[in-house]
Design a protein around this motif. Structure first.
Motif: not given
Length: 156
Positions: A17-31, A33-47
């Motif tokens: 749950p930590g690796i598959m849900l909690l960390y991706p949730l946290y990283a998605s929220m950071r993405a 808020e960030s101006p870059s779209s690269l991290d958005d691609q990473q986390w949208l693709t992950y989900w």
């Protein structure tokens, strides 16, 4: 083995749950808020991939019960997708998904042929900006820009 054996047998339930849900949730929220779209691609693709894995599990749960290593395989795969050192989700998007899905290729028939060709080459964000430009300056302004770019290309 005792405690260590029990921990090893239930590693997927403890760490998963930590690796598959909690960390991706946290990283998605950071993405978000960030101006870059690269991290958005990473986390949208992950989900998207995580959703497909979950649908696969829900559909095939009776078969997966016969594979005792499935939870560990899923955990390893999700680690590869999630961990920044690997960026597996972005890798899958770049090498597999982007090739086969040309989402957003449709351009309104309101534009002339030359404008449609230019708009089809753009990303969705660029296309939205150009469409706003056309709305405010008119379609002739885009034709002027296209002609100027063509003349510049001929000179080069």
């Amino acid at each position: 083995m005792g405690v260590l054996g029990a921990l090893a047998r239930h590693m997927d339930a403890l760490v998963g749950p930590g690796i598959m849900l909690l960390y991706p949730l946290y990283a998605s929220m950071r993405a978000i808020e960030s101006p870059s779209s690269l991290d958005d691609q990473q986390w949208l693709t992950y989900w998207v991939l995580y959703s497909l894995i979950t649908l696969f599990e829900l559909s095939c749960w009776k078969v997966l019960q016969w594979f005792p290593l499935w939870p560990y395989m899923k955990l390893l795969f999700c680690c590869w997708l999630v961990l920044p050192i690997f960026n597996g989700a972005a890798y899958i998007y770049e090498t597999h998904v982007r090739r086969y899905f040309k989402i957003g290729q449709y351009v309104s028939p309101n534009y002339n042929e030359r404008q449609r060709k230019v708009l089809q080459m753009m990303s969705l964000d660029a296309r939205k900006s150009v469409e706003r430009f056309i709305e405010s300056h008119g379609p002739d302004a885009l034709d002027k820009i296209i002609r100027a770019a063509e003349e510049e290309a001929k000179r080069a």
